[in-house]
Scaffold this motif. Structure first.
Motif, PDB file in Angstrom:
ATOM      1  N   PHE A  57      -5.018   5.843   5.824  1.00 17.78           N
ATOM      2  CA  PHE A  57      -4.528   6.966   6.626  1.00 17.78           C
ATOM      3  C   PHE A  57      -5.150   6.977   8.020  1.00 17.78           C
ATOM      4  CE2 PHE A  57      -3.802   8.797   2.324  1.00 17.78           C
ATOM      5  CZ  PHE A  57      -2.439   9.026   2.448  1.00 17.78           C
ATOM      6  N   ILE A  60      -8.504  11.245  10.036  1.00 22.05           N
ATOM      7  CA  ILE A  60      -7.849  12.534   9.808  1.00 22.05           C
ATOM      8  C   ILE A  60      -8.891  13.634   9.953  1.00 22.05           C
ATOM      9  CG2 ILE A  60      -6.081  11.577   8.270  1.00 22.05           C
ATOM     10  CD1 ILE A  60      -7.648  12.736   5.895  1.00 22.05           C
ATOM     11  N   THR A  64      -7.113  18.358   6.399  1.00 22.44           N
ATOM     12  CA  THR A  64      -5.725  18.044   6.708  1.00 22.44           C
ATOM     13  C   THR A  64      -5.124  17.234   5.565  1.00 22.44           C
ATOM     14  OG1 THR A  64      -6.243  17.951   9.068  1.00 22.44           O
ATOM     15  CG2 THR A  64      -4.187  16.909   8.354  1.00 22.44           C
ATOM     16  N   VAL A  66      -2.586  14.764   3.779  1.00 19.23           N
ATOM     17  CA  VAL A  66      -1.756  13.624   4.155  1.00 19.23           C
ATOM     18  C   VAL A  66      -1.111  13.070   2.885  1.00 19.23           C
ATOM     19  CG1 VAL A  66      -2.989  12.976   6.256  1.00 19.23           C
ATOM     20  CG2 VAL A  66      -3.813  12.142   4.058  1.00 19.23           C
ATOM     21  N   THR A  68       1.368   9.648   1.210  1.00 18.46           N
ATOM     22  CA  THR A  68       1.994   8.336   1.340  1.00 18.46           C
ATOM     23  C   THR A  68       2.801   8.038   0.081  1.00 18.46           C
ATOM     24  OG1 THR A  68       1.643   6.004   1.887  1.00 18.46           O
ATOM     25  CG2 THR A  68       0.063   7.014   0.380  1.00 18.46           C
ATOM     26  N   LYS A 113      -0.749  12.432  -2.619  1.00 21.42           N
ATOM     27  CA  LYS A 113      -1.152  13.413  -1.621  1.00 21.42           C
ATOM     28  C   LYS A 113      -2.672  13.565  -1.663  1.00 21.42           C
ATOM     29  CE  LYS A 113       0.262  17.918   0.060  1.00 21.42           C
ATOM     30  NZ  LYS A 113       1.136  19.054  -0.166  1.00 21.42           N
TER      31      LYS A 113
END
Length: 154
Positions: A57, A60, A64, A66, A68, A113
């Protein structure tokens, strides 16, 4: 005593010789065919091939979230069934994978996630449990989690 031994020997001989019915006549051809097919398929396994085995990632902000997606394909000779996908901690959540069998040549995907917890370099593993010969496959995510600017003390 000799009569008892002679009597028992005769009885044993009768029991052994009376069971001489040809066992091959009792075998059904359909069962032989089914067993041969089963044995041939027992050596065939699905194989899972990922488009990537690690996702970075990058940097970050702490907290937060993120996400994929890992794409995979069944490159084996039998239907692929993914029974479970687990992460190495609760901050990483795998989701949205199909629990239906995936035929040879077909593709699937699942998302992962990450909630942005932790600090500095993090690496999380995701273990995919399936009916492959190995039984489990591992993919990873990584990131550099920058500290929350509001909590940084100068």
């Amino acid at each position: 005593m000799k009569r008892i031994i002679l009597g028992l020997s005769t009885l044993c001989l009768l029991v052994v010789t009376s069971c001489k019915e040809d066992a091959s006549k009792k075998i059904e051809e359909a069962n032989v065919t089914a067993a041969a097919e089963r044995d041939a398929n027992a050596s065939k396994f699905p194989q899972i091939e990922f488009d990537k085995v690690e996702h970075d990632f990058g940097e970050i902000e702490k907290g937060t979230s993120v996400e994929t997606t890992f794409n995979y394909k069944n490159t084996g000779d039998a239907p692929l069934v993914i029974t479970d996908i687990k992460s190495s901690c609760g901050c990483t959540v795998p989701q949205d994978w199909s629990k239906e069998p995936l035929a040879p040549g077909e593709s699937g995907k699942f998302s992962v996630k990450y909630n942005g917890s932790g600090a500095n370099n993090i690496t999380k593993t995701i273990t995919v449990t399936a009916n492959t010969e190995k039984g489990t496959e591992v993919v990873k995510i990584k990131a550099f989690v920058k500290p929350d600017p509001a909590t940084v003390v100068n």
